[in-house]
Enzyme design. Structure first.
Site, mmCIF file in Angstrom:
data_model
loop_
_atom_site.group_PDB
_atom_site.id
_atom_site.type_symbol
_atom_site.label_atom_id
_atom_site.label_comp_id
_atom_site.label_asym_id
_atom_site.label_seq_id
_atom_site.Cartn_x
_atom_site.Cartn_y
_atom_site.Cartn_z
ATOM 1 C CG ASP A 1 -1.929 -1.032 1.352
ATOM 2 O OD1 ASP A 1 -2.247 -1.470 0.078
ATOM 3 O OD2 ASP A 1 -2.035 -1.385 2.226
ATOM 4 C CG ASP B 1 -3.071 -4.340 -2.005
ATOM 5 O OD1 ASP B 1 -4.138 -4.266 -2.945
ATOM 6 O OD2 ASP B 1 -3.160 -4.782 -1.009
ATOM 7 C CG ASP C 1 -6.145 -0.159 1.141
ATOM 8 O OD1 ASP C 1 -6.514 0.496 0.448
ATOM 9 O OD2 ASP C 1 -5.843 -1.411 1.061
ATOM 10 N NE ARG D 1 -10.499 -2.896 -3.798
ATOM 11 C CZ ARG D 1 -9.677 -3.887 -3.460
ATOM 12 N NH1 ARG D 1 -8.402 -3.481 -2.821
ATOM 13 N NH2 ARG D 1 -9.975 -5.036 -3.850
#
Length: 546
Positions: free
Chosen positions: A356, A379, A383, A436
């Site tokens: 991330d 990724d 997050d 997302r």
């Protein structure tokens, strides 16, 4: 294959750096995006752990873990192909491709279009001969239609897109067109993947019925360019002050608002060792980042009471990411006293993270992530998970990346997440980030206001697993499904109000009631019709004062 209710969908792309040398004759014009809105014909990100719907010929295909779940062709001793979908005519086939080994010369890892069978198709491949190949197979060996020099490195992810519309074929690497041809051999067919005597991993396959936005390759001028010297901001011009709007401003969990390193000393860093040492220190500290710092791969831990801010408009972090939170522990189900808290990250560009770019976890709270530019990671770009709360994500520019922002990592993590994950997203520019934006589980209220969404081919806000999302005053531009509470997995709840939908964007798919964010903090909405102009002018790096 992930199945959304009613149809299959997928992901768009993750942009990665690849050196492509292209010889261009004459003037090049920026190719216009087709006026029709893209319909998602097929998609598979393999996160469900299977490759249902794919037909294989040759090689050794399986779904495997490679950061996330991917479709892997692990042998190099065969002409390996896999196809899926229907007999489409006009199609743009895109996937992330990571070649891992080649057996012999002139081998390639590729995406396929108009595959009539596993021996008749067009392909766009990364070759170990140092080139990108646009070609076709018509029952025999490969025939090259066009090629361009390229640096192809095993173990590196690239995004390939092969567009076939009518008799025109165009090939893109990392969203830059590098090859093209005209051919009429195949009128329709499936999409596919191939390892021609090559092993590779494939992920985020997406098929749409129009091409995506593209960039024109940079043409090197024949005259010597004028070199403009870089103006370096003077030492100390580090904007460490500022106050967040949203959940990061709340008085909760023993912390009143988010102040970062306020009250502590200020240090300047320009090397990886200095940065990693500074972010891990105990006590309040203001950390001024000068220039782009390449850090070791992986995630680097940030301690409580830190402000990490870039100097000027060219500061950033590359090669790794920042982790805000304690180590993962499923036995902890309420905020621990030593949870990481009071962290500010501002005015930084993030590139080429191996995991991330920014990860917030394990009940971390009072975090403000503001005015950053995030792209081209591995990724997630940002997050937030495992009970973290009282967070504001504001004025960031995220672009050309598939798995953008996740809030709540798993449908089975209710023990840690119910009652937590209180996050505000405002004035962000979600720029060609297919999904997302964010994808939400359990959090309530999750407040999404005054953001600009552009060309999100899968979803804008996806609210699942009994999450409660308040989505208001946003500007949705070419967004297939702007707001939904029935995306995948258990349904959530969402309220969409006072939003703008333009350029054939869809309409909200919302039901249920959601807590009002004004219960927790005050805020003022901008006119949603002005949000595009406001956000594109103000989001990203170099936009905050000193």
């Amino acid at each position: 294959m992930r199945r959304r209710k009613g149809r299959n969908t997928g992901s768009l792309f993750v942009a990665f750096t690849v050196t492509v040398a292209v010889t261009v004759l004459g003037a090049l014009a920026l190719l216009a995006v087709p006026s029709a809105f893209a319909a998602t014909l097929f998609g598979d990100d393999f996160e469900d752990g299977n490759a249902t719907g794919w037909s294989k010929s040759g090689g050794s295909w399986s779904v495997a873990a490679d950061g996330s779940q991917v479709y892997r062709q692990s042998g190099t001793g065969a002409d390996a192909r896999a196809v899926a979908g229907a007999g489409w005519s006009n199609q743009a086939v895109q996937a992330r491709v990571k070649p891992t080994a080649f057996n012999g010369n002139g081998r390639y890892a590729a995406v396929l279009a108009r595959a009539q069978s596993t021996s008749n198709y067009y392909f766009l491949g990364l070759s170990n001969a140092g080139s990108v190949i646009l070609g076709k197979r018509a029952g025999g060996g490969p025939t090259t239609l066009d090629s361009a020099p390229a640096t192809v490195t095993t173990g590196t992810w690239y995004t390939l897109r092969l567009e076939v519309f009518g008799s025109t074929l165009r090939g893109f690497v990392n969203n830059v067109e590098v090859v093209s041809a005209t051919d009429t051999a195949f009128a329709s067919g499936k999409a596919g993947l191939a390892g021609y005597y090559a092993s590779a991993s494939f992920d985020d396959v997406l098929v749409t019925d129009v091409g995506g936005p593209s960039q024109t390759p940079t043409v090197t001028p024949t005259v010597t360019p004028t070199v403009t010297p870089t103006v370096t901001p003077p030492p100390g011009s580090c904007p460490t002050s500022g106050t967040p709007t949203g959940f990061a401003s709340a008085n909760a969990w023993g912390q009143n608002g988010t102040t970062g390193g306020a009250g502590g000393p200020t240090v300047e860093v320009d090397t990886a060792s200095e940065l990693i040492s500074a972010i891990g220190q105990s006590g309040p500290l203001n950390i001024c980042v000068r220039g782009t710092i390449t850090v070791p791969a992986g995630m680097h831990n940030v301690a409580s009471d830190k402000t990490i801010v870039g100097v000027g408009s060219d500061a950033g972090i590359s090669g790794g990411g920042l982790n805000i939170g304690l180590p993962l522990d499923n036995t902890i189900t309420s905020p621990p006293a030593n949870a990481v808290h009071n962290v500010i990250i501002r005015n930084l560009s993030f590139r080429n993270a191996t995991d991330d770019s920014i990860n917030v976890q394990m009940f971390s709270h009072h975090v403000w992530i503001d005015h950053n530019d995030l792209c081209c990671g591995y990724d997630g770009l940002l997050d937030i998970k495992r009970g973290s709360s009282y967070i504001t994500v504001s004025w960031n520019h995220t672009h050309k990346h598939t798995k953008n922002m996740l809030l709540g990592h798993d449908d089975g993590n209710a023990a840690q997440d119910v009652g937590q994950l209180k996050v505000t997203y405002h004035h962000n520019w979600f720029d060609q980030t297919p999904q997302r934006n964010p994808r939400v589980r359990f959090g309530e209220p999750v407040h999404v206001f005054n953001n600009y969404y552009f060309y999100n081919t899968d979803t804008g806000v996806a609210c699942q697993a009994n999450a409660g999302c308040m989505v208001e005053g946003n500007y949705f531009d070419r967004v297939e499904e702007p707001v939904t509470n029935s995306y995948a997995g258990p349904d959530g709840r969402c309220v969409a109000r006072n939003n703008v939908f333009v350029n054939e964007s869809g309409q909200p798919d919302c039901s249920g009631s959601v807590q009002e964010p004004s219960t927790y903090y005050s805020y003022t909405l901008d006119d949603p019709n002005s949000v595009k102009a406001i956000v594109t002018a103000g989001a990203g790096v170099g936009k905050i004062g000193g």
